[in-house]
Scaffold this active site. Structure first.
Site, PDB file in Angstrom:
ATOM      1  N   CYS A 106       0.821  -1.314  -0.003  1.00 61.22           N
ATOM      2  CA  CYS A 106       0.062   0.040   0.181  1.00 61.22           C
ATOM      3  C   CYS A 106       0.983   1.191  -0.027  1.00 61.22           C
ATOM      4  CB  CYS A 106      -1.042  -0.226   1.206  1.00 61.22           C
ATOM      5  SG  CYS A 106      -2.380   0.999   0.972  1.00 61.22           S
ATOM      6  N   HIS A 107       0.728   2.102   1.009  1.00 63.74           N
ATOM      7  CA  HIS A 107       1.579   3.212   1.006  1.00 63.74           C
ATOM      8  C   HIS A 107       2.839   3.219   1.808  1.00 63.74           C
ATOM      9  CE1 HIS A 107      -2.562   5.200   0.428  1.00 63.74           C
ATOM     10  NE2 HIS A 107      -1.877   6.163   0.049  1.00 63.74           N
ATOM     11  N   GLY A 108       3.247   1.963   2.109  1.00 61.20           N
ATOM     12  CA  GLY A 108       4.281   1.636   2.874  1.00 61.20           C
ATOM     13  C   GLY A 108       5.441   1.936   1.793  1.00 61.20           C
ATOM     14  N   TRP A 110       6.363   4.523   0.629  1.00 61.33           N
ATOM     15  CA  TRP A 110       6.776   5.940   1.069  1.00 61.33           C
ATOM     16  C   TRP A 110       8.006   5.839   1.714  1.00 61.33           C
ATOM     17  CZ3 TRP A 110       1.605   8.700   2.310  1.00 61.33           C
ATOM     18  CH2 TRP A 110       0.929   9.436   1.511  1.00 61.33           C
TER      19      TRP A 110
END
Length: 173
Positions: A106-108, A110
């Protein structure tokens, strides 16, 4: 249960995606791996996006990558907070430099971007950060799981079964 003698870090911070933290932690423990929930140090207990709490085992400054075989970074809102800690980014970079498991969903991604470890990798992620992944030098691939050398990435909670199969396969090598 067979003890696998491998240790994995799962990062935690306020606003983590509940399933993306707990599913990997539970599955890895079921497989016999030692899992430490490691926090940023801002709190000893964090609440996920949907209200599930997690007590950290250790803060990032109490560990070193040399004592672990890999790191898993869940998504949610937590990655935006985690990437603000230079020590977290150094820890991720150390795992990368040692060729150890780098897994995120997912957003990990980043956190991996801010640690400057994605250039030259093929990755997937939630659609909201595709531009970030590409601008950091990775090649985006729209698939349930992407395995490129020591990096394993997935898009969203619905991809967790494939994500975990890839992680367990990687660790079994």
């Amino acid at each position: 249960m067979e003890q696998k003698n491998k240790k994995i870090v799962v990062l935690a911070e306020e606003g983590y995606e509940d399933l993306e933290l707990w599913y990997p932690a539970i599955r890895l423990r079921e497989e016999g791996y030692h899992v430490d929930i490691v926090g940023s140090g801002s709190q000893k207990k964090y609440t996920g996006k949907y209200g599930t709490t997690v007590q950290v085992d250790l803060d990032y400054d109490a560990i070193t990558s040399k004592d672990y075989d890999g790191i898993v970074v869940p998504g949610g809102w937590a990655p935006d907070k985690l990437r603000r800690y230079p020590g977290i980014l150094k820890l991720v970079k150390d795992f990368a430099d040692e060729g150890k498991l780098l897994a995120t969903i997912c957003h990990g991604g980043w956190v991996f971007i801010s640690a400057k470890v994605v250039k030259g990798y093929k990755m997937t992620c939630v659609n909201a950060i595709i531009d970030d992944i590409e601008n950091a030098g990775a090649t985006y691939v729209d698939d349930v799981v992407v395995v490129d050398r020591n990096m394993i990435t997935s898009r969203t909670p619905r991809d967790l079964p494939s994500f975990m199969k890839a992680i367990i396969d990687f660790l079994g090598k």
